[in-house]
Every structure is written in structure tokens, then in C-alpha cells.
Design a protein around this motif. Sequence first.
Motif, short mmCIF file in Angstrom:
data_model
loop_
_atom_site.label_atom_id
_atom_site.label_comp_id
_atom_site.label_asym_id
_atom_site.label_seq_id
_atom_site.Cartn_x
_atom_site.Cartn_y
_atom_site.Cartn_z
N THR A 25 0.83 -1.20 0.00
CA THR A 25 0.00 0.00 0.00
C THR A 25 0.87 1.25 0.00
O THR A 25 0.59 2.22 -0.73
CB THR A 25 -0.92 0.00 1.24
OG1 THR A 25 -1.72 -1.17 1.22
CG2 THR A 25 -1.81 1.22 1.25
N LEU A 45 -11.78 6.52 -6.48
CA LEU A 45 -12.50 5.25 -6.46
C LEU A 45 -13.18 4.98 -7.79
O LEU A 45 -13.22 3.83 -8.26
CB LEU A 45 -13.53 5.27 -5.32
CG LEU A 45 -14.15 3.92 -4.95
CD1 LEU A 45 -13.08 2.96 -4.46
CD2 LEU A 45 -15.22 4.10 -3.89
N ARG A 99 -3.63 6.88 2.62
CA ARG A 99 -4.98 6.55 3.11
C ARG A 99 -5.90 6.14 1.97
O ARG A 99 -6.70 5.21 2.09
CB ARG A 99 -5.56 7.76 3.86
CG ARG A 99 -4.86 7.99 5.20
CD ARG A 99 -5.39 9.19 5.94
NE ARG A 99 -4.74 10.42 5.50
CZ ARG A 99 -5.37 11.41 4.88
NH1 ARG A 99 -6.65 11.30 4.59
NH2 ARG A 99 -4.73 12.50 4.53
N MET A 100 -5.80 6.83 0.83
CA MET A 100 -6.68 6.51 -0.29
C MET A 100 -6.29 5.20 -0.97
O MET A 100 -7.11 4.56 -1.61
CB MET A 100 -6.65 7.65 -1.31
CG MET A 100 -7.35 8.91 -0.85
SD MET A 100 -9.06 8.62 -0.33
CE MET A 100 -9.78 7.95 -1.82
N THR A 129 -5.75 2.56 0.55
CA THR A 129 -6.59 1.58 1.23
C THR A 129 -7.99 1.54 0.63
O THR A 129 -8.57 0.46 0.45
CB THR A 129 -6.68 1.92 2.73
OG1 THR A 129 -5.37 1.97 3.28
CG2 THR A 129 -7.51 0.92 3.47
N VAL A 130 -8.51 2.70 0.28
CA VAL A 130 -9.88 2.78 -0.24
C VAL A 130 -9.97 2.17 -1.64
O VAL A 130 -10.88 1.39 -1.93
CB VAL A 130 -10.36 4.24 -0.25
CG1 VAL A 130 -11.77 4.35 -0.83
CG2 VAL A 130 -10.35 4.81 1.17
N LEU A 161 -10.37 -1.54 -2.11
CA LEU A 161 -11.66 -2.18 -1.92
C LEU A 161 -12.29 -2.61 -3.24
O LEU A 161 -13.16 -3.49 -3.25
CB LEU A 161 -12.61 -1.22 -1.18
CG LEU A 161 -12.20 -0.81 0.24
CD1 LEU A 161 -13.18 0.19 0.82
CD2 LEU A 161 -12.10 -2.04 1.15
N GLY A 203 -6.31 -2.67 1.15
CA GLY A 203 -7.74 -2.55 0.96
C GLY A 203 -8.35 -3.79 0.33
O GLY A 203 -9.47 -4.20 0.67
N LYS A 239 -11.25 -6.02 2.09
CA LYS A 239 -12.53 -6.36 1.45
C LYS A 239 -12.75 -7.88 1.47
O LYS A 239 -13.86 -8.35 1.76
CB LYS A 239 -12.53 -5.85 0.01
CG LYS A 239 -13.82 -6.13 -0.76
CD LYS A 239 -14.98 -5.36 -0.19
CE LYS A 239 -16.17 -5.32 -1.15
NZ LYS A 239 -16.66 -6.66 -1.55
#
Length: 336
Positions: A148, A197, A281-282, A284-285, A288, A295, A299
Motif C-alpha cells: 500500500t 474510487l 490513506r486513499m 486503502t480505499v 476495496l 484494501g 474487502k
Amino acid sequence: MNQPASRPSSAWELPRPFGTRSLVVLFLVIVVGFFAGQRVEMGRMLSLTGEGVLAAVGLRDQSQVLSGLGTIARSLFPPQVSERTEVARIEGFDRNRLPWFSHVESEESRQPKLNPQTLQMEEVVDQREVLVEPFGYLWHVAVKMLETFEIAIWATLLAIVLSAPLAWCSAKNYTPHRAVYTLARSVVGMFRAVPELVSALFLVLAYGFGPIAGVLALALHSAGFLGKFYAEDIETADDKPQEALRAIGANKLKVMRFAVLPQVMPQFIAYTLYVLDRNVRMATVVGLVGAGGIGQELKGRYDMYNYAHVGTILIAIFLTVLVLDRVAARLRSRYA
């Protein structure tokens, strides 16, 4: 020489801090906020939160919010540290080459199975061997967090490379042509308008599951952010050093290097460190949706109801962001 007559303190009047127009605007904002709050259920949120607070201090028997938070806490903790893998599922397993601190155990599993002869459910005892790694899952999470961080680093580097020419063309005092300025500003706006995203969803379709989609999604959005703020700092830089260099025949590139960059470099460093912190941080998003990193692991574990594993992942994310925030603060205080 005549001195101007001093005015008594009672003669001084301060203007009103707000006028009729300000009151009208404030009233309209409150009315619009009230109707918007109803649409997003702000009233229900306040009601449920109030019930949770009352239940927490013992003034109410139960609360939906408090019960939900309690269920989450019991599911996430204690976090998962070890890893147990069935030996039969490990390809090329070698008993003489076990991972550090690991060992093989034999365990029984009881499960009901249908007897085809009697057509009755019977309890069957199966013996199987499992590889127990006391810190196996912790190590797995550490590797995913490293991936990450690598996604965030490469996304930030690509964003800097993309934003440099965009910032040059987006600055009014350095763009070669008005059409180039408009085009560059449009590209910067497009990069910033598309969330990471959303772009990751389409990039996963193009590049497949993995970190490539995550790097590109974060890089494009970050390039829009950096291009905008780099260009604004270039436009507002002090013009006197630039005029001095132009007077001795320096071209735009030399003026940028020796007159503009020394002024704006502290802000550039601050922006870049913020983008790096945000990209961690993003990353990780975007994971998903299958764009690699921790991330994607989060998930998968969440979908399999492995909430203890999810707790370990959340702790790892928190510690990583905390350490990175402290490191970025030190770098900003030193270089920015």
C-alpha cells in the motif's frame, strides 16, 4: 502650529458587525440547511446519537447505536495475529523447511454428513494437519501495508511528473498560448473532478486486479491537485526577481529555475507531503475495488466475515498513518 482638536470617546462609532443583507443571507442558509438536513436524515442521526449517549451514561435501557458499536467491538477484538493453514492445501509443502516460529499440528474436525446408504445425517470425524504460524497473519498484513505504501509512493511520483508541465501551462505568466492555458486548466479540472474510487473501477477493468490500477487512479487525481496549486503559486510569486533576470536576458526556463522555484519550493514540498499522506490513506480505499494493497485484503476478509482479521488490518492502517503523519510533520518543519 495648530493641533487638530481631539474628539471625545463618545463621538467614536464603530460600524455594525453585520447588516440586513448578512441577516437575510444567514436566514436563507439556515432554511436551505434545514430542508437539506431532512433529506439526509440529520434529525434521525441526532435522535439515535442522543439515545446512544443516554444509554452509555445509564439513563436509558438500550440503544440501537450502542448495541451496534458493541457488536462491532466484540467482533473485531481480539485481533488476529496467527495463521492456520491446512497442510493439504499448501503446494510443495516441505516439513523440513517450515517458516520461522511455525509448527505442524494435528486437529480433529467434526461435521455432519449425509450417509448415502441410510440417508441419515451422521457426524463424521476428520483428522487433518495444519501449519500454525504464530505471527503469520501479522506478517501478511505487514507485507500488504508495504505494498500500500509503495502504491502511494509511486502514485505521488507520477503525479509530480504529470503536474509539472500542467502547472507550467496552467500559469498565466508562463503558458505559451491562451489555448494551451485553457487546455491545461481543463485537464487539471478533469483529473480533480473524477474521484480515485471511480477511476480505479474503470482502470481495474483495463489493467486487471492489482496495484497498477491503484497507482494510476491515485496518480491522476493527485496530478490534478498538484497541478492546480503549483500553478497558483507560480502565478503569485514575487515578480521583482523575475524582472531582474529578464532584464539581463534570461529566458523563461532560467527565470523559473532561479527566481520562481526558490520562492515556491517550500509550498511545493508541503503540498507534495500532504498528497503523499493522503495517497497512503486513499490506497486503502481503492483497494476495496481490487486495486491492490491492504484494501483488497480488507474487502476479502470482510466478505468472509473474518472480523478479527479486519481488526488487525484496521490497527495496521492506523499505526501506519500515525507514523507517516509524524514523519511528514518533521519534514514540513525542516524543509517547508
